[in-house]
Scaffold this motif. Structure first.
Motif, PDB file in Angstrom:
ATOM      1  N   GLU A  22       0.931  -1.281   0.016  1.00 54.73           N
ATOM      2  CA  GLU A  22      -0.130  -0.001  -0.019  1.00 54.73           C
ATOM      3  C   GLU A  22       0.826   1.233   0.010  1.00 54.73           C
ATOM      4  OE1 GLU A  22      -3.752   1.913   0.307  1.00 54.73           O
ATOM      5  OE2 GLU A  22      -2.737   0.283  -0.676  1.00 54.73           O
ATOM      6  N   GLU A  25       1.967   1.658  -3.529  1.00 51.65           N
ATOM      7  CA  GLU A  25       0.748   2.201  -4.502  1.00 51.65           C
ATOM      8  C   GLU A  25       0.470   3.565  -4.229  1.00 51.65           C
ATOM      9  OE1 GLU A  25      -2.996   3.128  -5.479  1.00 51.65           O
ATOM     10  OE2 GLU A  25      -2.478   2.722  -3.322  1.00 51.65           O
ATOM     11  N   ARG A  26       0.553   3.876  -3.039  1.00 51.56           N
ATOM     12  CA  ARG A  26       0.008   5.226  -2.663  1.00 51.56           C
ATOM     13  C   ARG A  26       1.410   6.297  -3.136  1.00 51.56           C
ATOM     14  NH1 ARG A  26      -4.682   6.681  -2.612  1.00 51.56           N
ATOM     15  NH2 ARG A  26      -4.564   5.208  -4.320  1.00 51.56           N
ATOM     16  N   TYR A  29       0.630   6.613  -6.720  1.00 52.84           N
ATOM     17  CA  TYR A  29      -0.656   7.431  -6.758  1.00 52.84           C
ATOM     18  C   TYR A  29      -0.683   8.984  -6.719  1.00 52.84           C
ATOM     19  CZ  TYR A  29      -5.418   9.293  -6.348  1.00 52.84           C
ATOM     20  OH  TYR A  29      -6.679  10.142  -6.396  1.00 52.84           O
ATOM     21  N   TYR A  30       0.264   9.285  -5.311  1.00 55.30           N
ATOM     22  CA  TYR A  30       0.345  10.743  -5.075  1.00 55.30           C
ATOM     23  C   TYR A  30       1.664  11.263  -5.809  1.00 55.30           C
ATOM     24  CZ  TYR A  30      -3.209  10.525  -1.341  1.00 55.30           C
ATOM     25  OH  TYR A  30      -4.382  10.297  -0.821  1.00 55.30           O
ATOM     26  N   THR A 140      -6.264   0.886  -9.918  1.00 51.73           N
ATOM     27  CA  THR A 140      -6.384   1.435  -8.529  1.00 51.73           C
ATOM     28  C   THR A 140      -7.861   0.800  -7.985  1.00 51.73           C
ATOM     29  OG1 THR A 140      -5.264   3.296  -9.055  1.00 51.73           O
ATOM     30  CG2 THR A 140      -6.506   3.162  -6.888  1.00 51.73           C
ATOM     31  N   LYS A 144      -7.296  -1.113  -4.786  1.00 51.25           N
ATOM     32  CA  LYS A 144      -7.354  -0.148  -3.324  1.00 51.25           C
ATOM     33  C   LYS A 144      -8.361  -0.693  -2.403  1.00 51.25           C
ATOM     34  CE  LYS A 144      -6.482   3.668  -1.299  1.00 51.25           C
ATOM     35  NZ  LYS A 144      -6.149   3.218   0.085  1.00 51.25           N
ATOM     36  N   TYR A 170      -2.376   2.507   7.877  1.00 53.29           N
ATOM     37  CA  TYR A 170      -2.752   3.837   7.456  1.00 53.29           C
ATOM     38  C   TYR A 170      -1.481   4.733   7.492  1.00 53.29           C
ATOM     39  CZ  TYR A 170      -7.583   2.621   6.483  1.00 53.29           C
ATOM     40  OH  TYR A 170      -8.639   2.099   6.370  1.00 53.29           O
ATOM     41  N   ILE A 173       0.180   4.263   4.303  1.00 53.46           N
ATOM     42  CA  ILE A 173      -0.340   5.440   3.232  1.00 53.46           C
ATOM     43  C   ILE A 173       0.152   6.570   3.496  1.00 53.46           C
ATOM     44  CG2 ILE A 173      -2.580   6.503   2.460  1.00 53.46           C
ATOM     45  CD1 ILE A 173      -4.036   3.986   3.497  1.00 53.46           C
ATOM     46  N   ASN A 174       0.452   7.087   4.289  1.00 52.88           N
ATOM     47  CA  ASN A 174       0.735   8.396   4.635  1.00 52.88           C
ATOM     48  C   ASN A 174       2.454   8.401   4.284  1.00 52.88           C
ATOM     49  OD1 ASN A 174      -1.492  10.288   5.379  1.00 52.88           O
ATOM     50  ND2 ASN A 174      -1.662   8.511   6.780  1.00 52.88           N
ATOM     51  N   ALA A 177       2.383   8.691   0.524  1.00 52.40           N
ATOM     52  CA  ALA A 177       1.907   9.950   0.047  1.00 52.40           C
ATOM     53  C   ALA A 177       2.765  10.992   0.632  1.00 52.40           C
ATOM     54  CB  ALA A 177       0.559  10.441   0.833  1.00 52.40           C
ATOM     55  N   SER A 352       0.387  15.165   4.333  1.00 51.44           N
ATOM     56  CA  SER A 352       0.692  13.712   4.789  1.00 51.44           C
ATOM     57  C   SER A 352       1.657  14.145   6.215  1.00 51.44           C
ATOM     58  CB  SER A 352       1.454  13.026   3.496  1.00 51.44           C
ATOM     59  OG  SER A 352       0.582  12.591   2.668  1.00 51.44           O
TER      60      SER A 352
END
Length: 514
Positions: A22, A25-26, A29-30, A140, A144, A170, A173-174, A177, A352
């Motif tokens: 993840e 992947e983030r 994406y970001y 995604t 996701k 999570y 994720i940040n 990002a 983030s």
């Protein structure tokens, strides 16, 4: 009940597999998101596409909307055909191909040594750009929703470690990002396509580690095995339907790239806006009047419907981060420090950073208030989130006044804006997801969760359309920019004030749900 399988620091080792998948992947994406609207609006002489603000905002909104909408069929495909693990794997591959497709013109330009000579985007630029976006959206949508589902399956149903596991997840994720806009924007200074390529490399790294450590997921997320002839026949029908839908979508995309028909992004965004709002309205009316619910269940569905609208309003403002606020950083912010110009995309990491710093503090604050019976109700937290978002845009109103007067705003205007937006996100976002699961009638649980994502999709679409009008790309638009931000302030803070007034009646409709 104890967890089975290998553990690391008291959590299943599979959590680390999903954490890094993840995170990467983030990252992809970001990293691409930080460049997206800047690349579209940059002139062709600077390597961009040279689109106007309105078209760029509409494309940005359609893209970010589609990412959330395709999470619904992506979850359906995993549950009924592919299984969670394969959906994550194939989704990651498609995402990687999408980013590398967007990076392709940079490689071609480098090979033929013509990148600095063109004065207009080539057919290759446009085709790879749109094809890359389509692939990223599809990938995604497959990855996701399903990676979060496996995180939940790592723990026994009543495990006390489940919430901590999601908190660790999570954080991944940040971290992704936070790192991505800095890394991808640094390379994009030299060539936009290098930034897109690095985003793809990030997803590729995620795939590599997912394959190498996937053994820790054991048998979780496997494809459903049909039992008996009836289930096998049903599976075959689902496969035929999926192939049929996929073929139609692929044909439409092919006709677009062959130039058989063209698309007006602004018109499509306006139509999609109407369709999504109408579908949501009809869905809630159907459930309320024909869903076979009792009185208590109808009241709870009504609460979800009310909060759907306020959620869409919130995300339509919050998602200005990657569009109009990104363009404000590019055009009207002083980014020079000791003779060095800060790449615009760096500002996309601020949210983030604040999440990583303040999320634990917000969690501790709610617990502290809860012990004293002072914790705000869920509707009140929603209202607080909207009011904080509005305060952020009030700050941007004054920054826009500086820009409209011919000045250059200090970066602190954007930093403080993102701080208030982060506080708003921490007040509203976790609450909306949790509250939907608590209020949804059992027979409509999955569909109500889908409606939560629908509200985010609608908000993202509206955000893109607003950005097209509030970015100050022309002299007239620049003079109107403060008024555009003022309108966002009135809308978000007005919605927050209305929700404050409605919080007690809404709370009574929720029954025993807090």
């Amino acid at each position: 009940m104890e967890m089975e399988g290998p553990e690391l620091f008291g959590h299943p080792k599979g959590l680390m597999t999903l954490f890094f998948t993840e995170m990467w992947e983030r990252f992809s994406y970001y990293g691409m998101r930080a460049l997206l609207i800047l690349f579209m609006t940059a002139p062709a002489t600077a390597g961009g596409l040279g689109f106007d603000d309105r078209s760029s905002g509409a494309i940005y909104g359609l893209y970010s909307m589609a990412v959330y909408l395709l999470a619904l069929p992506g979850g359906w495909l995993a549950d009924r055909l592919l299984g969670l693990k394969k959906s994550i794997w194939y989704g990651g591959i498609i995402i990687t191909l999408g980013h590398f497709t967007m990076a392709l013109p940079g490689l071609v330009g480098w090979l033929v040594k013509e990148a600095d000579l063109r004065s207009a985007p080539t057919g290759l630029d446009l085709q790879t750009f749109f094809l890359g976006l389509v692939l990223i959206v599809i990938g995604t949508g497959m990855l996701k929703p399903n990676i979060s589902s496996i995180v939940g399956q790592l723990y026994p149903e009543n495990s006390s470690k489940r919430d901590a596991g999601f908190s660790i997840f999570y954080m991944g994720i940040n971290l992704g990002a936070f790192m991505a806009p800095i890394a991808c924007s640094t390379l994009a200074v030299y060539d936009w396509h290098l930034g897109f390529g690095l985003a793809g490399f990030g997803m590729l790294m995620g795939l590599v580690q997912y394959r190498l450590t996937g053994k820790y997921l054991d048998r979780l997320g496997e494809a459903p095995v049909p039992r008996g002839k009836e289930e096998q026949d049903k599976r075959k029908r689902l496969i035929r339907v999926t192939i049929g839908v996929g073929t139609v979508v692929a044909l439409v995309i092919l006709l677009f790239f062959l130039g058989i028909f063209s698309v007006n992004a602004s018109a499509v965004a306006a139509l999609a806006n109407t369709v999504i709002a109408l579908v949501a309205l009809l869905f809630f009316l159907y459930v309320l009047f024909f869903g076979g619910l009792n009185g208590e269940e109808k009241k709870k569905v009504l609460v979800i419907a009310i909060l759907f609208s306020f959620s869409a309003i919130f995300w339509s403002g919050f998602e200005q981060a990657g569009s109009s606020l990104n363009l404000f950083a590019e055009r009207f912010t002083n980014r020079h420090v000791f003779g060095w110009e800060i790449p615009t995309g760096y500002f996309q990491s601020i949210n983030s950073i604040f999440i990583i710093i303040f999320a634990p503090l917000f969690g501790a604050m709610w617990v502290w208030l809860g012990r004293r019976n002072l914790e705000p109700s869920s509707p009140l937290k929603f209202a607080i989130g909207l009011l904080l978002l509005g305060i952020g845009f009030l700050i941007m109103y004054f920054a826009a006044k500086i820009a409209a007067g011919g000045g250059v705003a200090a970066p602190t205007w954007l930093v403080v804006t993102y701080l208030f937006h982060t506080f708003g996100e921490l007040s509203l976002s976790p609450v909306g997801l949790s509250l939907t699961t608590k209020l949804a009638p059992k027979k409509f649980a999955g569909q109500m969760m889908g409606m939560w994502f629908f509200s985010i999709a609608l908000g993202n679409l509206v955000a893109g359309r607003i950005a097209g009008e509030a970015s100050g790309g022309t002299a007239d638009a620049l003079q109107q920019m403060p008024d555009r931000y003022a309108l966002i302030v009135y809308t978000t803070m007005g919605a927050g004030a209305v929700l404050l007034l409605l919080s007690k009646p809404i709370r009574s409709l929720m029954g025993n749900v807090k």
